[in-house]
Write a protein that holds these residues in place. Structure first.
Motif, short mmCIF file in Angstrom:
data_model
loop_
_atom_site.label_atom_id
_atom_site.label_comp_id
_atom_site.label_asym_id
_atom_site.label_seq_id
_atom_site.Cartn_x
_atom_site.Cartn_y
_atom_site.Cartn_z
N ILE A 196 0.84 -1.20 0.00
CA ILE A 196 0.00 0.00 0.00
C ILE A 196 0.87 1.25 0.00
O ILE A 196 0.63 2.20 -0.74
CB ILE A 196 -0.97 -0.02 1.19
CG1 ILE A 196 -1.97 -1.16 1.03
CG2 ILE A 196 -1.68 1.33 1.34
CD1 ILE A 196 -2.81 -1.44 2.26
N ARG A 197 1.93 1.24 0.81
CA ARG A 197 2.84 2.40 0.84
C ARG A 197 3.51 2.59 -0.52
O ARG A 197 3.64 3.72 -0.99
CB ARG A 197 3.91 2.21 1.92
CG ARG A 197 3.44 2.59 3.30
CD ARG A 197 4.61 2.72 4.27
NE ARG A 197 5.45 1.54 4.33
CZ ARG A 197 5.32 0.55 5.20
NH1 ARG A 197 4.37 0.61 6.12
NH2 ARG A 197 6.13 -0.48 5.18
N LEU A 211 4.09 5.61 -5.64
CA LEU A 211 4.01 5.70 -7.10
C LEU A 211 2.92 6.66 -7.54
O LEU A 211 3.10 7.42 -8.49
CB LEU A 211 3.74 4.31 -7.70
CG LEU A 211 4.91 3.35 -7.74
CD1 LEU A 211 4.44 1.97 -8.19
CD2 LEU A 211 5.98 3.87 -8.68
N ALA A 212 1.78 6.63 -6.87
CA ALA A 212 0.68 7.52 -7.21
C ALA A 212 1.09 8.98 -7.02
O ALA A 212 0.78 9.84 -7.86
CB ALA A 212 -0.55 7.20 -6.37
N SER A 225 1.36 11.57 -10.04
CA SER A 225 0.18 12.44 -9.91
C SER A 225 -1.07 11.75 -10.46
O SER A 225 -1.84 12.33 -11.22
CB SER A 225 0.41 13.77 -10.62
OG SER A 225 1.49 14.44 -10.06
N GLU A 226 -1.23 10.49 -10.11
CA GLU A 226 -2.37 9.68 -10.52
C GLU A 226 -3.04 9.12 -9.27
O GLU A 226 -2.41 9.00 -8.23
CB GLU A 226 -1.93 8.50 -11.39
CG GLU A 226 -1.31 8.88 -12.70
CD GLU A 226 -0.85 7.66 -13.49
OE1 GLU A 226 -0.76 6.56 -12.91
OE2 GLU A 226 -0.55 7.82 -14.67
N PRO A 227 -4.30 8.74 -9.38
CA PRO A 227 -4.94 8.08 -8.23
C PRO A 227 -4.36 6.68 -8.02
O PRO A 227 -3.93 6.04 -8.99
CB PRO A 227 -6.42 8.01 -8.64
CG PRO A 227 -6.47 8.26 -10.09
CD PRO A 227 -5.22 8.98 -10.48
N VAL A 259 -2.78 3.40 -10.64
CA VAL A 259 -1.47 2.76 -10.49
C VAL A 259 -1.65 1.24 -10.37
O VAL A 259 -0.96 0.47 -11.03
CB VAL A 259 -0.71 3.32 -9.27
CG1 VAL A 259 0.55 2.53 -8.99
CG2 VAL A 259 -0.39 4.79 -9.48
N VAL A 260 -2.61 0.82 -9.56
CA VAL A 260 -2.86 -0.62 -9.38
C VAL A 260 -3.31 -1.24 -10.69
O VAL A 260 -2.85 -2.31 -11.07
CB VAL A 260 -3.90 -0.86 -8.26
CG1 VAL A 260 -4.32 -2.32 -8.22
CG2 VAL A 260 -3.33 -0.44 -6.92
N ARG A 261 -4.20 -0.55 -11.42
CA ARG A 261 -4.66 -1.07 -12.72
C ARG A 261 -3.49 -1.26 -13.67
O ARG A 261 -3.39 -2.28 -14.35
CB ARG A 261 -5.66 -0.10 -13.36
CG ARG A 261 -7.08 -0.43 -13.03
CD ARG A 261 -8.03 0.43 -13.84
NE ARG A 261 -8.89 1.09 -12.89
CZ ARG A 261 -8.88 2.39 -12.59
NH1 ARG A 261 -8.10 3.20 -13.21
NH2 ARG A 261 -9.67 2.87 -11.68
#
Length: 63
Positions: A21-22, A27-28, A32-34, A38-40
């Protein structure tokens, strides 16, 4: 309710380790992304097929 989290966050905690999660949050922030985007992208990349290990790529470049 400072410790209360949305239901979706609790669900993510169930499937991800704290360090994951960290890393996703980091990375997000960098991109500058939600975090969901990033997970997708990470899942899409991981499921797209076998990638060549970095060590093998480095050896091929040296030859």
């Amino acid at each position: 309710m400072a410790g209360a989290r949305p239901k979706d966050q609790r669900r993510a905690d169930y499937f991800l380790y704290t360090w994951q999660i960290r890393a996703i949050r980091h990375l997000a922030d960098e991109r500058s992304e939600p975090p969901s985007q990033v997970v997708r992208e990470l899942l899409s990349q991981a499921l797209s097929g076998p990638a060549e290990p970095p060590a093998t790529a480095e050896r091929a470049a040296v030859r």
